[in-house]
Design a protein around this motif. Structure first.
Motif, PDB file in Angstrom:
ATOM      1  N   LEU A  30       1.104  -0.823   0.457  1.00  0.00           N
ATOM      2  CA  LEU A  30      -0.025   0.078  -0.182  1.00  0.00           C
ATOM      3  C   LEU A  30       0.772   1.490   0.094  1.00  0.00           C
ATOM      4  CD1 LEU A  30      -2.689  -0.873   2.369  1.00  0.00           C
ATOM      5  CD2 LEU A  30      -2.563  -1.844   0.342  1.00  0.00           C
ATOM      6  N   ILE A  31       0.296   2.255  -0.821  1.00  0.00           N
ATOM      7  CA  ILE A  31       1.381   3.761  -0.754  1.00  0.00           C
ATOM      8  C   ILE A  31       0.388   4.534  -0.913  1.00  0.00           C
ATOM      9  CG2 ILE A  31       3.138   2.216  -2.311  1.00  0.00           C
ATOM     10  CD1 ILE A  31       2.208   3.920  -5.087  1.00  0.00           C
ATOM     11  N   GLY A  32       0.722   5.756  -0.444  1.00  0.00           N
ATOM     12  CA  GLY A  32      -0.056   7.076  -1.000  1.00  0.00           C
ATOM     13  C   GLY A  32       0.798   8.255   0.181  1.00  0.00           C
ATOM     14  N   PHE A  33       0.126   9.270   0.344  1.00  0.00           N
ATOM     15  CA  PHE A  33       0.537  10.482   1.074  1.00  0.00           C
ATOM     16  C   PHE A  33       0.254   9.718   2.308  1.00  0.00           C
ATOM     17  CE2 PHE A  33       0.641  14.754   2.866  1.00  0.00           C
ATOM     18  CZ  PHE A  33       2.249  14.924   1.751  1.00  0.00           C
TER      19      PHE A  33
ATOM     20  N   ILE B  76      12.172  -2.495   3.281  1.00  0.00           N
ATOM     21  CA  ILE B  76      11.063  -3.408   2.488  1.00  0.00           C
ATOM     22  C   ILE B  76      11.677  -4.389   1.111  1.00  0.00           C
ATOM     23  CG2 ILE B  76      11.927  -1.406  -0.239  1.00  0.00           C
ATOM     24  CD1 ILE B  76       7.947  -2.404   1.311  1.00  0.00           C
ATOM     25  N   ASP B  77      13.200  -4.222   1.087  1.00  0.00           N
ATOM     26  CA  ASP B  77      13.930  -5.562   0.259  1.00  0.00           C
ATOM     27  C   ASP B  77      13.643  -6.707   0.982  1.00  0.00           C
ATOM     28  OD1 ASP B  77      14.662  -3.786  -2.048  1.00  0.00           O
ATOM     29  OD2 ASP B  77      16.819  -2.903  -0.665  1.00  0.00           O
TER      30      ASP B  77
ATOM     31  N   TYR C 190      12.216   7.545  -2.630  1.00  0.00           N
ATOM     32  CA  TYR C 190      13.553   7.092  -2.796  1.00  0.00           C
ATOM     33  C   TYR C 190      13.389   6.116  -2.459  1.00  0.00           C
ATOM     34  CZ  TYR C 190      12.458  11.902  -0.966  1.00  0.00           C
ATOM     35  OH  TYR C 190      12.122  13.373  -1.118  1.00  0.00           O
ATOM     36  N   SER C 191      12.474   5.106  -3.021  1.00  0.00           N
ATOM     37  CA  SER C 191      13.235   3.751  -2.780  1.00  0.00           C
ATOM     38  C   SER C 191      12.315   3.223  -3.922  1.00  0.00           C
ATOM     39  CB  SER C 191      12.422   2.256  -1.782  1.00  0.00           C
ATOM     40  OG  SER C 191      13.152   3.145  -0.214  1.00  0.00           O
ATOM     41  N   SER C 192      13.245   1.707  -4.138  1.00  0.00           N
ATOM     42  CA  SER C 192      12.536   0.883  -5.410  1.00  0.00           C
ATOM     43  C   SER C 192      11.537  -0.092  -4.516  1.00  0.00           C
ATOM     44  CB  SER C 192      13.259   0.393  -6.145  1.00  0.00           C
ATOM     45  OG  SER C 192      14.196  -0.462  -5.781  1.00  0.00           O
ATOM     46  N   ILE C 193      10.300  -0.912  -5.007  1.00  0.00           N
ATOM     47  CA  ILE C 193       9.374  -1.895  -4.966  1.00  0.00           C
ATOM     48  C   ILE C 193       9.995  -2.943  -5.486  1.00  0.00           C
ATOM     49  CG2 ILE C 193       6.710  -2.195  -4.012  1.00  0.00           C
ATOM     50  CD1 ILE C 193       6.448   1.006  -3.307  1.00  0.00           C
TER      51      ILE C 193
ATOM     52  N   ILE D  47       0.983  -3.550  -6.359  1.00  0.00           N
ATOM     53  CA  ILE D  47       1.274  -2.364  -5.594  1.00  0.00           C
ATOM     54  C   ILE D  47      -0.344  -1.241  -5.583  1.00  0.00           C
ATOM     55  CG2 ILE D  47       2.076   0.007  -5.153  1.00  0.00           C
ATOM     56  CD1 ILE D  47       4.603  -1.185  -6.618  1.00  0.00           C
ATOM     57  N   VAL D  48      -0.747  -1.244  -4.341  1.00  0.00           N
ATOM     58  CA  VAL D  48      -1.999  -0.633  -4.299  1.00  0.00           C
ATOM     59  C   VAL D  48      -2.134   1.415  -4.207  1.00  0.00           C
ATOM     60  CG1 VAL D  48      -3.771   0.338  -3.366  1.00  0.00           C
ATOM     61  CG2 VAL D  48      -3.126  -2.264  -3.847  1.00  0.00           C
TER      62      VAL D  48
END
Ligand code: S3P
Length: 172
Positions: free
Chosen positions: A12-15, A70-71, A90-93, A99-100
């Motif tokens: 889950l991503i978001g502000f 996250i890695d 800033y990071s790669s997933i 990814i939501v």
């Protein structure tokens, strides 16, 4: 016909304050998956708060912790993972993640946050800067998303929409 994508985890991503952690917990329960929260894992490992890490070690140090966390998490499968608002910036997933993007308007986010919740977030202290950061980040969130949910609706409503989408996908 292409081979259907199989995802290892739901990320889950978001502000900041869009509800990733609380939504993630509920979603994990509903989908019988493990729940993991990047900020909480970092705080437990460093034995301090995100605010303190920013203050004493600086943002770059925190971003490195996020990438590492996250890695490590995405080497496993079957989790719902809540990230901090800056992680996808800033990071790669891992590409194997579904990814939501929890997409709530800035004003909706501000209304939902209690003062205590605001105080926990060093980058949310200056409202004008936070709004500018929101505008800057939104395109990256969109680009990274497998699925974008309109999170201006009530939380149970949009959790339902995420769940329906995910149940149509193959997530290990
Ligand atoms: C940040 C968001 C926070 C936390 C840190 C930095 C950001 O997480 O990781 O304060 O850069 O947006 P939440 O999104 O859970 O508030």
């Amino acid at each position: 016909m292409g081979f259907p994508a199989v995802y290892d985890n739901i990320v889950l991503i978001g502000f900041m304050g869009s509800g990733k952690s609380s939504v993630g917990k509920m979603l994990a329960r509903q989908l019988f998956k493990e729940f993991a929260d990047v900020d909480s894992i970092i705080e437990a490992k460093e034995n301090t708060t995100v605010t303190e890490i920013f203050k004493t070690k600086g943002e770059a140090y925190f971003r490195a912790l996020e990438q590492h966390c996250i890695d490590v998490l995405t080497q496993k499968k079957g989790q719902v993972i809540a990230t901090g608002g800056g992680l996808p910036i800033y990071s790669s997933i891992s590409e194997k993640s579904l990814i939501v993007f929890i997409n709530a308007d800035f004003d909706v986010i501000l209304q939902r946050l209690t003062k205590r919740e605001r105080d926990k977030r060093p980058l949310l202290q200056d409202e004008a800067r936070a709004r500018a950061m929101f505008e800057q980040r939104i395109n990256t969130y969109r680009q990274q998303a497998t699925f974008i949910v309109d999170a201006n609706q009530s939380i149970p409503t949009f959790i339902h929409m995420i769940r329906d989408f995910i149940l149509d996908q193959r997530v290990l």
